[in-house]
Design a protein around this motif. Structure first.
Motif, short mmCIF file in Angstrom:
data_model
loop_
_atom_site.label_atom_id
_atom_site.label_comp_id
_atom_site.label_asym_id
_atom_site.label_seq_id
_atom_site.Cartn_x
_atom_site.Cartn_y
_atom_site.Cartn_z
N ALA A 43 -5.46 -7.19 11.11
CA ALA A 43 -6.09 -8.51 11.06
C ALA A 43 -5.25 -9.51 10.26
O ALA A 43 -5.38 -10.72 10.46
N SER A 44 -4.39 -9.01 9.38
CA SER A 44 -3.53 -9.92 8.61
C SER A 44 -2.30 -10.37 9.40
O SER A 44 -1.60 -11.28 8.97
N THR A 97 0.84 -1.19 0.00
CA THR A 97 0.00 0.00 0.00
C THR A 97 0.88 1.24 0.00
O THR A 97 1.93 1.28 0.62
N GLU A 136 -7.44 -1.66 10.09
CA GLU A 136 -8.12 -2.90 10.47
C GLU A 136 -7.69 -4.06 9.59
O GLU A 136 -7.44 -5.17 10.08
N ARG A 137 -7.59 -3.81 8.29
CA ARG A 137 -7.18 -4.88 7.37
C ARG A 137 -5.75 -5.33 7.64
O ARG A 137 -5.47 -6.54 7.69
N LEU A 138 -4.85 -4.38 7.84
CA LEU A 138 -3.45 -4.73 8.05
C LEU A 138 -3.25 -5.46 9.38
O LEU A 138 -2.53 -6.46 9.45
N ARG A 166 -10.10 1.75 7.91
CA ARG A 166 -10.30 0.44 7.25
C ARG A 166 -8.96 -0.21 6.91
O ARG A 166 -8.79 -1.43 7.05
N ARG A 167 -8.01 0.60 6.46
CA ARG A 167 -6.69 0.05 6.12
C ARG A 167 -6.00 -0.50 7.37
O ARG A 167 -5.41 -1.57 7.35
#
Length: 208
Positions: free
Chosen positions: A186-187, A150, A182-184, A179-180
């Motif tokens: 969670a990964s 990103t 949360e996504r990062l 949102r970014r």
């Protein structure tokens, strides 16, 4: 070997009524005779004044704090190779042989250094994502969440985060930044995102 036990906990809801039951194996860390210093075991937590600061910043920006929770946080921490830990199975385990012992690869609740290992894991994860801790509170973080896939701009609003062991609150002026993040996150670790915060550190949040 360090003894262990199985603990059953009933979690209450916001009205303090029984909500769900959880059980976990806990190590009796008070019977660990290794000479850990206070520095070996220390793990910081969010200061209440920092939570008030985060809340006032969110309100000023007309945003709401969001809340997250790391699942079985201590168990996500890995024991170092030089920290060999052997425990006895909890009493009453029908599958454990009388002479059975367990060699731990992951941290468990009750171990003296589990909080420190978890803090080291989550802090290194946040730094990898581009966040930095405050000089005044090591559990107050700010930065622009990103990874190698990103691209971010320093002109976009940063993300603010407060960490209290395995619970955290966060906000940004940008929905996309939230949102970014949360996504990062969670990964990298097992985590639940619970939306707008209602209860945190014993405080009830009522957003207008």
């Amino acid at each position: 070997a360090i003894p262990s036990m199985c603990v059953l906990v009933v979690k209450p809801d916001a009205n303090l009524n029984p909500d769900r039951a959880k059980s976990r194996i806990v190590v009796l860390g008070n019977q660990d005779d290794r000479p850990w210093s206070k520095g070996d075991k220390y793990a910081p937590v969010l200061q209440y004044s920092s939570l008030r600061l985060l809340t006032s910043m969110a309100v000023e920006k007309r945003r709401r704090l969001k809340q997250g929770d790391a699942k079985n946080a201590f168990c996500q921490g890995t024991l170092p190779a030089d920290e060999t830990t052997i425990i006895k199975p909890p009493p009453g385990d029908p599958d454990a042989a009388p002479d059975e012992y367990w060699l731990l690869k992951k941290c468990l609740y009750g171990l003296s250094r589990s909080p420190r290992h978890w803090y080291d894991l989550i802090s290194s994860t946040l730094k990898e994502m581009g966040l930095q801790p405050s000089a005044h509170d090591p559990c107050l973080w700010i930065g622009h969440p990103s990874d190698s896939s990103t691209s971010t701009s320093t002109t976009e609003p940063p993300l603010h985060l407060g960490l209290y062991v395995d619970d955290f609150v966060y906000f940004s002026e940008s929905d996309e930044v939230e949102r970014r993040f949360e996504r990062l996150l969670a990964s990298k670790i097992k985590v639940d995102f619970m939306g707008t915060v209602n209860w945190f550190l014993g405080s009830h949040f009522n957003w207008a």
